[in-house]
Design a protein around this motif. Sequence first.
Motif, PDB file in Angstrom:
ATOM      1  N   GLU A 161       0.825  -1.206   0.000  1.00 57.76           N
ATOM      2  CA  GLU A 161       0.000   0.000   0.000  1.00 57.76           C
ATOM      3  C   GLU A 161       0.860   1.257   0.000  1.00 57.76           C
ATOM      4  O   GLU A 161       0.586   2.237   0.693  1.00 57.76           O
ATOM      5  N   ALA A 162       1.936   1.206  -0.792  1.00 56.91           N
ATOM      6  CA  ALA A 162       2.868   2.323  -0.870  1.00 56.91           C
ATOM      7  C   ALA A 162       3.551   2.324  -2.239  1.00 56.91           C
ATOM      8  O   ALA A 162       3.490   1.362  -2.983  1.00 56.91           O
ATOM      9  N   HIS A 163       4.191   3.443  -2.540  1.00 56.86           N
ATOM     10  CA  HIS A 163       5.003   3.592  -3.745  1.00 56.86           C
ATOM     11  C   HIS A 163       6.453   3.569  -3.265  1.00 56.86           C
ATOM     12  O   HIS A 163       6.840   4.379  -2.421  1.00 56.86           O
ATOM     13  N   ILE A 164       7.238   2.636  -3.765  1.00 51.75           N
ATOM     14  CA  ILE A 164       8.547   2.358  -3.199  1.00 51.75           C
ATOM     15  C   ILE A 164       9.659   2.616  -4.206  1.00 51.75           C
ATOM     16  O   ILE A 164       9.578   2.201  -5.362  1.00 51.75           O
ATOM     17  N   ALA A 165      10.716   3.288  -3.726  1.00 53.33           N
ATOM     18  CA  ALA A 165      11.924   3.498  -4.519  1.00 53.33           C
ATOM     19  C   ALA A 165      12.954   2.478  -4.064  1.00 53.33           C
ATOM     20  O   ALA A 165      13.184   2.307  -2.864  1.00 53.33           O
ATOM     21  N   LYS A 166      13.555   1.794  -5.045  1.00 50.93           N
ATOM     22  CA  LYS A 166      14.549   0.769  -4.749  1.00 50.93           C
ATOM     23  C   LYS A 166      15.831   1.057  -5.518  1.00 50.93           C
ATOM     24  O   LYS A 166      15.798   1.661  -6.583  1.00 50.93           O
ATOM     25  N   VAL A 167      16.920   0.572  -4.966  1.00 46.69           N
ATOM     26  CA  VAL A 167      18.192   0.566  -5.674  1.00 46.69           C
ATOM     27  C   VAL A 167      18.719  -0.864  -5.562  1.00 46.69           C
ATOM     28  O   VAL A 167      18.812  -1.411  -4.479  1.00 46.69           O
ATOM     29  N   GLY A 168      18.996  -1.464  -6.723  1.00 48.24           N
ATOM     30  CA  GLY A 168      19.451  -2.850  -6.728  1.00 48.24           C
ATOM     31  C   GLY A 168      18.471  -3.781  -6.055  1.00 48.24           C
ATOM     32  O   GLY A 168      18.867  -4.682  -5.335  1.00 48.24           O
ATOM     33  N   SER A 169      17.198  -3.572  -6.219  1.00 46.02           N
ATOM     34  CA  SER A 169      16.088  -4.348  -5.665  1.00 46.02           C
ATOM     35  C   SER A 169      15.934  -4.214  -4.149  1.00 46.02           C
ATOM     36  O   SER A 169      15.165  -4.939  -3.532  1.00 46.02           O
ATOM     37  N   LYS A 170      16.626  -3.261  -3.533  1.00 47.27           N
ATOM     38  CA  LYS A 170      16.515  -3.034  -2.092  1.00 47.27           C
ATOM     39  C   LYS A 170      15.829  -1.688  -1.839  1.00 47.27           C
ATOM     40  O   LYS A 170      16.169  -0.680  -2.458  1.00 47.27           O
ATOM     41  N   VAL A 171      14.874  -1.672  -0.926  1.00 51.70           N
ATOM     42  CA  VAL A 171      14.120  -0.463  -0.584  1.00 51.70           C
ATOM     43  C   VAL A 171      15.036   0.568   0.055  1.00 51.70           C
ATOM     44  O   VAL A 171      15.810   0.255   0.948  1.00 51.70           O
ATOM     45  N   PHE A 172      14.920   1.822  -0.422  1.00 52.42           N
ATOM     46  CA  PHE A 172      15.618   2.903   0.272  1.00 52.42           C
ATOM     47  C   PHE A 172      14.687   4.053   0.644  1.00 52.42           C
ATOM     48  O   PHE A 172      14.994   4.854   1.522  1.00 52.42           O
ATOM     49  N   CYS A 173      13.507   4.133   0.023  1.00 50.50           N
ATOM     50  CA  CYS A 173      12.546   5.179   0.369  1.00 50.50           C
ATOM     51  C   CYS A 173      11.150   4.714  -0.023  1.00 50.50           C
ATOM     52  O   CYS A 173      10.975   4.028  -1.021  1.00 50.50           O
TER      53      CYS A 173
ATOM     54  N   TYR B 228      17.996  13.624   2.875  1.00 56.11           N
ATOM     55  CA  TYR B 228      17.919  12.386   3.649  1.00 56.11           C
ATOM     56  C   TYR B 228      17.586  11.186   2.766  1.00 56.11           C
ATOM     57  O   TYR B 228      18.122  10.100   2.953  1.00 56.11           O
ATOM     58  N   ALA B 229      16.710  11.365   1.768  1.00 58.30           N
ATOM     59  CA  ALA B 229      16.399  10.269   0.841  1.00 58.30           C
ATOM     60  C   ALA B 229      17.627   9.896   0.016  1.00 58.30           C
ATOM     61  O   ALA B 229      17.892   8.710  -0.216  1.00 58.30           O
ATOM     62  N   SER B 230      18.402  10.889  -0.378  1.00 57.68           N
ATOM     63  CA  SER B 230      19.637  10.631  -1.122  1.00 57.68           C
ATOM     64  C   SER B 230      20.640   9.886  -0.254  1.00 57.68           C
ATOM     65  O   SER B 230      21.326   8.962  -0.720  1.00 57.68           O
ATOM     66  N   ARG B 231      20.726  10.264   0.999  1.00 55.50           N
ATOM     67  CA  ARG B 231      21.629   9.572   1.935  1.00 55.50           C
ATOM     68  C   ARG B 231      21.171   8.129   2.140  1.00 55.50           C
ATOM     69  O   ARG B 231      21.983   7.215   2.217  1.00 55.50           O
ATOM     70  N   SER B 232      19.864   7.926   2.209  1.00 56.04           N
ATOM     71  CA  SER B 232      19.318   6.578   2.339  1.00 56.04           C
ATOM     72  C   SER B 232      19.729   5.738   1.126  1.00 56.04           C
ATOM     73  O   SER B 232      20.136   4.585   1.265  1.00 56.04           O
ATOM     74  N   HIS B 233      19.623   6.315  -0.056  1.00 60.26           N
ATOM     75  CA  HIS B 233      20.041   5.644  -1.287  1.00 60.26           C
ATOM     76  C   HIS B 233      21.496   5.219  -1.165  1.00 60.26           C
ATOM     77  O   HIS B 233      21.854   4.066  -1.458  1.00 60.26           O
ATOM     78  N   ALA B 234      22.355   6.131  -0.715  1.00 64.16           N
ATOM     79  CA  ALA B 234      23.784   5.826  -0.582  1.00 64.16           C
ATOM     80  C   ALA B 234      24.026   4.736   0.461  1.00 64.16           C
ATOM     81  O   ALA B 234      24.850   3.840   0.241  1.00 64.16           O
ATOM     82  N   LEU B 235      23.321   4.791   1.588  1.00 63.83           N
ATOM     83  CA  LEU B 235      23.483   3.775   2.631  1.00 63.83           C
ATOM     84  C   LEU B 235      23.106   2.385   2.126  1.00 63.83           C
ATOM     85  O   LEU B 235      23.806   1.411   2.376  1.00 63.83           O
ATOM     86  N   ILE B 236      21.997   2.304   1.415  1.00 61.63           N
ATOM     87  CA  ILE B 236      21.547   1.013   0.889  1.00 61.63           C
ATOM     88  C   ILE B 236      22.483   0.544  -0.220  1.00 61.63           C
ATOM     89  O   ILE B 236      22.828  -0.639  -0.301  1.00 61.63           O
ATOM     90  N   ALA B 237      22.910   1.464  -1.082  1.00 61.83           N
ATOM     91  CA  ALA B 237      23.788   1.095  -2.199  1.00 61.83           C
ATOM     92  C   ALA B 237      25.122   0.525  -1.716  1.00 61.83           C
ATOM     93  O   ALA B 237      25.699  -0.340  -2.379  1.00 61.83           O
ATOM     94  N   THR B 238      25.604   0.959  -0.556  1.00 59.43           N
ATOM     95  CA  THR B 238      26.874   0.426  -0.065  1.00 59.43           C
ATOM     96  C   THR B 238      26.784  -1.065   0.253  1.00 59.43           C
ATOM     97  O   THR B 238      27.798  -1.751   0.259  1.00 59.43           O
ATOM     98  N   GLY B 239      25.575  -1.560   0.488  1.00 58.39           N
ATOM     99  CA  GLY B 239      25.389  -2.979   0.765  1.00 58.39           C
ATOM    100  C   GLY B 239      25.286  -3.845  -0.477  1.00 58.39           C
ATOM    101  O   GLY B 239      25.227  -5.072  -0.383  1.00 58.39           O
ATOM    102  N   LEU B 240      25.268  -3.222  -1.636  1.00 56.20           N
ATOM    103  CA  LEU B 240      25.205  -3.969  -2.891  1.00 56.20           C
ATOM    104  C   LEU B 240      26.597  -4.447  -3.276  1.00 56.20           C
ATOM    105  O   LEU B 240      27.594  -3.868  -2.854  1.00 56.20           O
ATOM    106  N   THR B 241      26.644  -5.452  -4.105  1.00 56.67           N
ATOM    107  CA  THR B 241      27.950  -5.928  -4.572  1.00 56.67           C
ATOM    108  C   THR B 241      28.597  -4.855  -5.445  1.00 56.67           C
ATOM    109  O   THR B 241      27.911  -4.027  -6.059  1.00 56.67           O
TER     110      THR B 241
END
Length: 117
Positions: free
Chosen positions: A26-38, A94-107
């Motif tokens: 029930e939301a619109h989700i932004a993902k990077v590398g299939s992982k939710v960041f916002c 903050y959303a951009s920082r979230s993107h960066a935090l999640i992206a660091t966990g990607l290969t």
Amino acid sequence: MSLYERKGFDAALAALPGVTFVDQWEAHIAKVGSKVFCLLSDAAPHRLVFKCGEDSFDILTALDGVEQAAYFAKRQWVSVVQGSDLTEADLFAYASRSHALIATGLTKKLRTELGIA
């Protein structure tokens, strides 16, 4: 446009590398590398949910309209209700920082494929 509106949310976050959007929970989700960041809630009052660092979590949750996000990890995910004390510029930062935090966990390979330095 506002990040609390789907068009504004998509326009702002699509500028970040490797971002895709899906509708689920029930939301619109932004993902990077299939992982939710916002996440943008569909229901009013609209909320943004994003990952933040430990220090930011303490600062943000002290503000009106910001709380720990339900259904996410115990700490470091916040929910920001429309009308909070945060400006649109703050929300995007903050959303951009979230993107960066999640992206660091990607290969490294996936980050390279997505154009993330």
